[in-house]
Design a protein around this motif. Structure first.
Motif, mmCIF file in Angstrom:
data_model
loop_
_atom_site.group_PDB
_atom_site.id
_atom_site.type_symbol
_atom_site.label_atom_id
_atom_site.label_comp_id
_atom_site.label_asym_id
_atom_site.label_seq_id
_atom_site.Cartn_x
_atom_site.Cartn_y
_atom_site.Cartn_z
ATOM 1 N N ARG A 279 0.961 -1.941 -0.430
ATOM 2 C CA ARG A 279 0.181 -0.156 0.335
ATOM 3 C C ARG A 279 0.826 0.784 0.382
ATOM 4 O O ARG A 279 0.465 2.361 -0.597
ATOM 5 N N LEU A 280 2.138 1.415 1.119
ATOM 6 C CA LEU A 280 3.050 2.515 1.065
ATOM 7 C C LEU A 280 3.380 2.805 -0.212
ATOM 8 O O LEU A 280 3.514 3.812 -0.996
ATOM 9 N N GLN A 281 3.867 1.379 -0.682
ATOM 10 C CA GLN A 281 4.809 1.648 -2.333
ATOM 11 C C GLN A 281 3.896 2.152 -3.795
ATOM 12 O O GLN A 281 4.319 2.839 -4.719
ATOM 13 N N SER A 282 2.293 1.892 -3.698
ATOM 14 C CA SER A 282 1.668 1.946 -4.696
ATOM 15 C C SER A 282 1.375 3.648 -4.349
ATOM 16 O O SER A 282 1.265 4.620 -5.990
ATOM 17 N N ARG A 283 1.576 4.729 -3.468
ATOM 18 C CA ARG A 283 1.714 5.544 -3.630
ATOM 19 C C ARG A 283 2.448 6.235 -4.527
ATOM 20 O O ARG A 283 2.474 7.635 -4.638
ATOM 21 N N VAL A 284 3.749 6.134 -3.910
ATOM 22 C CA VAL A 284 4.729 6.103 -5.187
ATOM 23 C C VAL A 284 4.729 5.479 -6.458
ATOM 24 O O VAL A 284 5.051 6.653 -7.457
ATOM 25 N N ASP A 285 4.700 4.712 -6.653
ATOM 26 C CA ASP A 285 3.564 4.092 -7.972
ATOM 27 C C ASP A 285 2.447 4.948 -8.423
ATOM 28 O O ASP A 285 3.018 4.902 -10.080
ATOM 29 N N GLU A 286 1.835 5.169 -7.692
ATOM 30 C CA GLU A 286 0.382 6.243 -8.594
ATOM 31 C C GLU A 286 1.427 7.881 -8.588
ATOM 32 O O GLU A 286 0.493 8.594 -9.268
ATOM 33 N N GLY A 287 2.351 8.065 -8.214
ATOM 34 C CA GLY A 287 2.683 9.984 -8.349
ATOM 35 C C GLY A 287 2.821 10.436 -7.597
ATOM 36 O O GLY A 287 3.026 11.982 -7.404
ATOM 37 N N GLU A 288 1.830 10.047 -6.032
ATOM 38 C CA GLU A 288 1.621 10.445 -5.238
ATOM 39 C C GLU A 288 2.974 11.171 -3.937
ATOM 40 O O GLU A 288 3.326 12.741 -3.864
ATOM 41 N N PHE A 289 4.533 10.586 -4.668
ATOM 42 C CA PHE A 289 5.899 10.873 -4.101
ATOM 43 C C PHE A 289 6.846 10.438 -5.521
ATOM 44 O O PHE A 289 6.361 9.833 -6.088
ATOM 45 N N ALA A 290 7.682 11.414 -5.168
ATOM 46 C CA ALA A 290 9.082 11.532 -6.337
ATOM 47 C C ALA A 290 9.300 10.052 -5.964
ATOM 48 O O ALA A 290 9.659 9.257 -7.168
ATOM 49 N N ASP A 291 9.510 8.978 -4.301
ATOM 50 C CA ASP A 291 10.320 7.881 -4.945
ATOM 51 C C ASP A 291 9.969 7.973 -3.023
ATOM 52 O O ASP A 291 9.699 7.931 -2.525
ATOM 53 N N PHE A 292 10.732 5.880 -3.499
ATOM 54 C CA PHE A 292 10.485 6.047 -1.530
ATOM 55 C C PHE A 292 10.898 6.322 -0.751
ATOM 56 O O PHE A 292 10.275 6.103 0.591
ATOM 57 N N ALA A 293 12.446 6.324 -0.591
ATOM 58 C CA ALA A 293 12.665 7.840 0.565
ATOM 59 C C ALA A 293 11.677 8.897 1.014
ATOM 60 O O ALA A 293 11.674 8.643 1.949
ATOM 61 N N THR A 294 11.229 9.487 -0.464
ATOM 62 C CA THR A 294 10.306 10.396 -0.124
ATOM 63 C C THR A 294 9.068 10.308 0.601
ATOM 64 O O THR A 294 8.368 10.482 1.757
ATOM 65 N N MET A 295 8.624 9.434 0.471
ATOM 66 C CA MET A 295 7.467 8.980 0.799
ATOM 67 C C MET A 295 7.780 8.271 2.217
ATOM 68 O O MET A 295 6.836 8.244 3.528
ATOM 69 N N ILE A 296 8.906 7.648 2.395
ATOM 70 C CA ILE A 296 8.841 6.840 3.940
ATOM 71 C C ILE A 296 9.121 8.211 5.023
ATOM 72 O O ILE A 296 8.896 7.872 6.077
ATOM 73 N N ALA A 297 9.873 9.791 4.468
ATOM 74 C CA ALA A 297 10.729 10.251 5.388
ATOM 75 C C ALA A 297 9.048 11.336 5.645
ATOM 76 O O ALA A 297 8.520 11.895 6.273
ATOM 77 N N SER A 298 7.656 11.005 4.166
ATOM 78 C CA SER A 298 6.935 11.271 5.279
ATOM 79 C C SER A 298 6.022 10.830 6.285
ATOM 80 O O SER A 298 5.290 12.258 6.303
#
Length: 675
Positions: free
Chosen positions: A463-482
């Motif tokens: 579910r977290l990875q899908s937020r990257v795949d769908e363009g909500e975050f630029a990359d995995f690190a940015t998503m985790i940092a959020s």
């Protein structure tokens, strides 16, 4: 001379009233009353007045008029339909039931009449009759031209047209259980699980006796791992007044997923007592008995399945997969004949074909014919590989992103957070690495409960990875940092809550043995900082070859090609080595060969890492009675043996692709490659 204006005829006045009925019912009532002053008791005017009164919220007056009309026009469906609706709205349940029963007897093809009748019967406490009324409504809907048109569009793959037709119909007609179920199916076919479940839930809420919709809902809930809800619905379905073997089958499948193996076995036995000629049910029973450790009975069940259907590849593989069972020359001859029988149907029967090849691979392995064994394993894997998706490059990129994200500095910047629960013990690694042995040892301790390979952490990670795949975050690190401390707490609590259903005891600690969770050690640290992580590792050739010749019921898509599985093992070792460097001591490693060589010392180290006292029962793990659902289910019910440590050696002439993919990981084992 000025002409006098003529008053409209009764027919004109009624037509004008009909046009106003929906948008201005009070004006429609005035028109009807004007006609009734000219023609007292005129049925069409009385009918218009009654419908206007209902729409104005004057239900009792509407019912009185409609009741009088029905006495004189008892065979007019429109009058009965309106009376049924008005009486239902006025909470006059007996009158509503009487009118709707008369309507459905007169015109059984009116689906809405059946569904409304079901609701009124249910309100009156007549549950079985209500259920049957719902089923009659579903049957009537099967001839509805609008629904048939939408269903044909779905069948033709035109999901957008079908979606549009059903959305318009539901906006126009409100609750329509068959339309809601089909609308849910369209969402499911699009991969939109949340609206799919919501629509089918609405269909079932509107028509609780809609058995096919409830069956579909259970399958959707199983797909999303909402097991307690699936069980509730399966129990309801089992109580249907129209019994079906399928109801017991789906209840048993939910029970198996929840770990209630004994009750599932009872249901399968009930089905077989009624009709023993059901190879699929025999196979299902075999699966449950194997999980319960009743090996002899499991063998009998699998044998019963293949005796009834010799081409049933999965049942043959289930026999072979018991590991402690050897398939002899007669079995080989029967399986080879089954492959020949499939002949031209092999394209449609791929599942049976590859299972038979895997089974023959095991049979020839037992016969010490490595060449024939490898040939069949190779054919089975090659066929299975065409049926699954696995992108080794994309997976390696995800692993690299995790390595670059979870550095010591990054973890330090996040500070405290996550759910503090100490309950979970994650046993990670590759399949066939000895993880089931570790689980069985730990679950023999009175403080630790063994569950199964739980999907919850994988689902959270996806579910977290899908937020990257769908363009909500630029990359995995940015998503985790959020992820804020509150986010991490919520995710950790979600994991604890969702896994609670699998816990059957009050032991304080529990094991999640999903091997693939090695991909999420960083995420586990963030959301469950007090969880323990145990990495079960086995010699790369032993582990990878064993995984390659194993057909897994689901997942593990990397195992069907020697190069793919070698790359996967290398990715795993490199990520875990990086994690060891960034968070020393967080993960405890169990080397399978060391566990075999000095079991007590390794068990003491393991329990010390978890922080629980040594217990001698952990050394007699094979005596522990619990359900084990993995491919090693029989092996962990015996003392540790060394026979399987080098099972790959007879196949070494064919393992060059695996060795090349492993590279330096193979050379450095049991350590990770330097640098």
């Amino acid at each position: 001379m000025i002409q006098q204006l003529r008053a409209p005829s009764p027919q004109q006045a009624l037509a004008e009233g009909e046009a106003l009925l929906v948008i201005a019912p009070h004006k429609a009532l005035s028109a009807a009353e004007a006609v009734l002053r000219q023609a007292p008791g005129l049925p069409p005017a009385e009918f218009l007045a009654a419908r206007a009164l209902r729409r104005m919220g004057k239900g009792k007056q509407a019912v009185a008029k409609l009741d009088a009309l029905a006495r004189g026009n008892g065979r007019v469906p429109a009058v009965l339909w309106e009376l049924g609706q008005a009486a239902a709205e006025a909470n006059d349940t007996p009158r509503a039931i009487a009118a709707l029963q008369a309507l459905t007897q007169l015109q059984p093809g009116i689906a809405g009449g059946w569904f409304l009748l079901a609701r009124q019967l249910r309100k009156a406490g007549r549950a079985d009759e209500a259920w049957r009324a719902d089923l009659s409504g579903v049957h009537a809907s099967s001839r509805d031209t609008g629904l048939l048109k939408a269903a044909l569009a779905v069948q033709d793959g035109d999901l957008e047209s079908a979606d549009r037709m059903l959305a318009e119909r539901l906006a126009r007609e409100g609750d329509d259980p068959p339309a809601l179920r089909l609308h849910g199916e369209i969402a499911w076919r699009k991969g939109e699980m949340t609206p799919a479940i919501a629509r089918v839930e609405q269909a079932v809420a509107s028509a609780p006796g809609f058995d096919l919709a409830r069956d579909f809902l259970i399958r959707l809930l199983l797909q999303t791992n909402r097991l307690p809800e699936a069980l509730d619905h399966a129990e309801v379905l089992q109580a249907s007044p129209i019994p079906s073997p399928g109801h017991k089958l789906i209840l048993a499948s939910v029970l198996v997923r929840l770990g209630h193996q004994e009750r599932a076995a009872g249901l399968y036995r009930e089905l077989l007592a009624t009709d023993p000629d059901q190879p699929q049910v025999w196979q299902n029973l075999g699966h449950v008995l194997k999980t319960l450790g009743q090996q002899a009975e499991a063998v009998e069940a699998y044998r019963a399945a293949v005796s009834r259907q010799p081409t049933m590849g999965e049942a043959w593989w289930s026999l072979a997969n018991l590991k402690t069972v050897k398939l002899g020359p007669d079995d080989i001859a029967t399986m080879e004949a089954a492959l020949a029988t499939l002949g031209d149907a092999q394209e449609e029967r791929k599942e049976d074909v590859f299972h038979l090849h895997f089974s023959l691979g095991k049979a020839f392995e037992d016969a010490k014919d490595a060449a024939a064994s490898f040939a069949h394993y190779d054919k089975g894997n090659a066929l299975r590989r065409t049926m699954i998706l696995h992108d080794a490059d994309a997976f390696s990129a995800e692993v690299q992103a995790a390595k670059q994200t979870f550095t010591a500095a990054f973890i330090a910047t996040l500070g405290e957070g996550g759910c503090p629960a100490p309950d979970p013990i994650f046993v990670v690694g590759l399949p066939r690495s000895g993880s089931t042995l570790v689980e069985q040892i730990l679950s023999s301790h009175p403080m630790v409960e063994g569950t199964m390979e739980l999907p919850e952490m994988m689902m959270i990670g996806a579910r977290l990875q899908s937020r990257v795949d769908e363009g909500e975050f630029a990359d995995f690190a940015t998503m985790i940092a959020s992820l804020t401390p509150a986010d991490r707490l919520r995710l950790g609590e979600e994991y604890i809550e969702r896994t609670r259903v699998h816990r059957q005891t009050d032991r304080p600690l529990f094991i999640d043995k999903m091997p693939n969770n090695w991909q999420h050690v960083g995420l586990i640290r963030l959301i469950l900082p007090n969880a323990k992580v145990i990495d079960a590792r086995r010699h790369p050739l032993s582990c990878c070859f064993s995984g390659w010749k194993q057909h897994f019921a689901r997942g593990q898509t990397f195992t069907y090609d020697l190069t793919d599985i070698g790359r996967y093992y290398a990715d795993y070792v490199n990520l875990m080595a990086e994690w060891d460097a960034q968070a020393p001591g967080h993960v405890h490693r169990v080397i399978y060969e060391r566990m075999v060589a000095d079991t007590e010392a390794e068990v003491r180290r393991l329990l010390g890492y978890i922080g629980i006292p040594f217990d001698p029962a952990c050394l007699e793990f094979y005596k522990t009675e619990r359900a084990v659902r993995t491919a090693s289910s029989e092996q962990v019910r015996q003392p540790i043996f060394k026979d399987g440590l080098e099972a790959w050696k007879p196949y070494e002439p064919w393992l060059a692709p695996l060795k090349a993919a492993l590279g330096t990981v193979l050379e450095s084992y049991p350590h990770a490659p330097a640098g």
